[in-house]
Design an enzyme around this catalytic site. Structure first.
Site, PDB file in Angstrom:
ATOM      1  N   GLU A 286       0.823  -1.211   0.000  1.00  0.00           N
ATOM      2  CA  GLU A 286       0.000   0.000   0.000  1.00  0.00           C
ATOM      3  C   GLU A 286       0.862   1.268   0.000  1.00  0.00           C
ATOM      4  O   GLU A 286       0.456   2.305  -0.511  1.00  0.00           O
ATOM      5  CB  GLU A 286      -0.938  -0.014   1.230  1.00  0.00           C
ATOM      6  CG  GLU A 286      -2.163   0.866   1.049  1.00  0.00           C
ATOM      7  CD  GLU A 286      -3.218   0.685   2.147  1.00  0.00           C
ATOM      8  OE1 GLU A 286      -2.999  -0.088   3.097  1.00  0.00           O
ATOM      9  OE2 GLU A 286      -4.258   1.329   2.057  1.00  0.00           O
ATOM     10  N   HIS A 307       6.808 -27.170   0.531  1.00  0.00           N
ATOM     11  CA  HIS A 307       6.070 -28.246  -0.149  1.00  0.00           C
ATOM     12  C   HIS A 307       4.932 -27.695  -0.997  1.00  0.00           C
ATOM     13  O   HIS A 307       4.021 -28.425  -1.378  1.00  0.00           O
ATOM     14  CB  HIS A 307       5.541 -29.239   0.888  1.00  0.00           C
ATOM     15  CG  HIS A 307       6.661 -29.869   1.665  1.00  0.00           C
ATOM     16  ND1 HIS A 307       7.210 -31.079   1.331  1.00  0.00           N
ATOM     17  CD2 HIS A 307       7.376 -29.410   2.724  1.00  0.00           C
ATOM     18  CE1 HIS A 307       8.198 -31.360   2.175  1.00  0.00           C
ATOM     19  NE2 HIS A 307       8.324 -30.357   3.030  1.00  0.00           N
ATOM     20  N   LYS A 420     -13.898   2.644  -2.644  1.00  0.00           N
ATOM     21  CA  LYS A 420     -14.707   3.093  -1.491  1.00  0.00           C
ATOM     22  C   LYS A 420     -15.892   3.916  -1.973  1.00  0.00           C
ATOM     23  O   LYS A 420     -17.013   3.760  -1.486  1.00  0.00           O
ATOM     24  CB  LYS A 420     -13.850   3.962  -0.561  1.00  0.00           C
ATOM     25  CG  LYS A 420     -12.878   3.202   0.305  1.00  0.00           C
ATOM     26  CD  LYS A 420     -12.313   4.167   1.332  1.00  0.00           C
ATOM     27  CE  LYS A 420     -11.085   3.648   2.004  1.00  0.00           C
ATOM     28  NZ  LYS A 420     -10.405   4.661   2.805  1.00  0.00           N
TER      29      LYS A 420
END
Ligand code: PA5
Length: 452
Positions: A286, A307, A420
């Site tokens: 960010e 793995h 937003k």
């Protein structure tokens, strides 16, 4: 406190010129670092950036006093926040709030609610012993974040419905001068703690944002800040090879720009530092993902992800640098001494579990380096308050320097705003009618391609 950064596997002399940083560059970068530090110093002195000296400015006495007065009322604490207002809490508790440390002591159980999935919130409400003995810490610097305020509304209405006093069970951590949460806190008489206006969310773990819930768990918050203070002077060093934050910023940005490594893998070999990797990923992403620049951070976990991911890191696209974080001493170790015999276990006998853990990290780092894949290893002696405080500070400082190197503002996040705006438009907020119309049009066009 002991922190070491081994960056041998980043250097061209060890892993080759194709993917390594030319060794001679290290000496040539100090001027660039000096300029970056000077810019940051100006921003610190003008009061624009407050995270550099929180160990001097945060009022830990007030936090500890409040905790002392109220702790025995609470069996559960639900921390409600998101992004920079929650990841630091997760990190602190996973690192320092461990059953082996807590042994025999009684602290409230901490849960972090950082999403708006009703299933998650139901699980939390179901899990708390009793609503009456639950404190809700509402953390939002802006005081207006939809996810946090929605969860706050539910906590508030649930307390009210149960006939409990919200003012005694809700604490608001927010900007001390502005915002809707502050307004509501005053109106409803919630206890408040400040998020300093000059400290951005993802740089705020060392304020009451992280320290209040930490103090409730018996974490020594002064030692967390002391760790930050101890590493601070090293991060202001002008000589690159003496400056741990400068080194990290330089190596990662250089590998990204000059050696085409746009992906930064963070792989702690420590269950207790797993959330630290998530906290770091937010900080790096960010802060630095702007103007077409940035480096994609990815959180993984050693040894489990050997793995799952290492095949890709060894032989896949040569676009990654891997940062390992390891701990020299665990809280307690296990001896491997079962009375059994088989080829696959005989060599393990007499060794310890942690010995195997460290061996796997060393082996993985070495194998990657021998394949020409850059990586570095940060080692701390133990997971202590001081070391965790120092690591937070180190990475925040490295991020700030990387922002200077890339000539971007590491402290804003304009790219999250449009999402937003569209969200509140969808939820019918007044004055967003034209946004909603835009969104409806877009949705209609998009849904031409739908499989059902
Ligand atoms: O780092 C940031 O600034 C963000 O991640 C914020 O912490 C996040 O958006 C939450 O913001 P607020 O604390 O205002 O609710």
């Amino acid at each position: 406190m002991k922190i070491q950064i081994d960056y041998s596997h980043c250097m061209a002399s060890n892993i080759g010129p194709k993917n390594g940083v030319p060794d001679e560059l290290l000496n040539l970068q100090s001027k660039r670092l000096e300029d970056a530090l000077s810019n940051l110093q100006t921003k610190k002195q003008s009061g624009e950036l407050g995270f550099f000296d929180l160990f001097e400015t945060v009022n830990t006495a007030a936090i500890k006093e409040y905790v002392q007065q109220t702790a025995d009322r609470f069996e559960d604490i639900v921390v409600i926040g998101i992004g920079g207002s929650s990841l630091g809490n997760r990190t602190l508790h996973q690192a320092l709030n461990h059953p082996l440390i807590q042994k025999g002591k009684r602290f409230p159980k901490i849960q972090v609610c950082d999403n708006i999935d009703p299933d998650a919130l139901h699980a939390i409400f179901h899990d708390v012993k009793s609503l009456k003995t639950t404190q809700f810490q509402i953390i939002t610097k802006s005081g207006s974040t939809a996810e946090t305020l929605a969860n706050f509304m539910i906590s508030y209405q649930t307390l009210k419905k149960a006939g409990l006093k919200a003012s005694e069970q809700i604490v608001a951590i927010t900007d001390p001068a502005s915002g809707d949460l502050l307004k509501l806190a005053k109106q409803e008489r919630f206890k408040t703690f400040p998020v300093p206006p000059n400290v951005g969310g993802r740089f705020s773990v060392l304020t009451s944002v992280g320290l209040l819930s930490a103090a409730y768990s018996g974490i020594d918050i002064d030692s967390v800040l002391a760790g930050a203070k101890k590493i601070s002077s090293r991060c202001w060093e002008k000589d690159l090879s003496n400056n741990p934050a400068g080194l990290l910023a330089f190596l990662f940005t250089n590998l990204c720009d000059s050696r085409n490594k746009p992906i930064l893998i963070f792989m702690p070999y420590s269950y207790r530092l797993k959330s630290f990797a998530l906290w770091f990923c937010q900080l790096w992403a960010e802060s630095l993902g702007k103007q077409g620049k940035g480096q994609t951070p990815v959180a993984t976990e050693g040894a489990a992800d050997q793995h799952s991911q290492i095949q890709l890191y060894m032989e896949g696209p040569e676009d990654k640098v891997i940062q390992f974080l390891r701990v020299r001493e665990p809280l307690e170790d296990f001896e491997l001494n079962a009375d059994l015999s088989a080829d696959s276990i005989d060599y393990l006998k007499g060794k310890s579990l942690h010995q195997l853990f460290l061996a796997e990290q060393t082996a993985t780092a070495t194998a990657l380096a021998r394949a020409g894949r850059p990586n570095l290893t940060i080692e701390i002696d133990r997971i202590t308050e001081e070391n965790v405080g120092a690591l937070f500070y180190l990475f925040e400082f490295a991020t700030a320097i990387a922002g200077e190197f890339w000539n971007i503002n590491a402290f804003d996040q304009p790219g999250v705003e449009e999402g937003k705006r569209l969200t509140v438009a969808m939820m019918d907020r007044a004055r967003y009618e034209s946004k909603k119309a835009e969104l409806d049009r877009w949705q209609k066009e998009l849904h031409k391609y739908l499989w059902e």
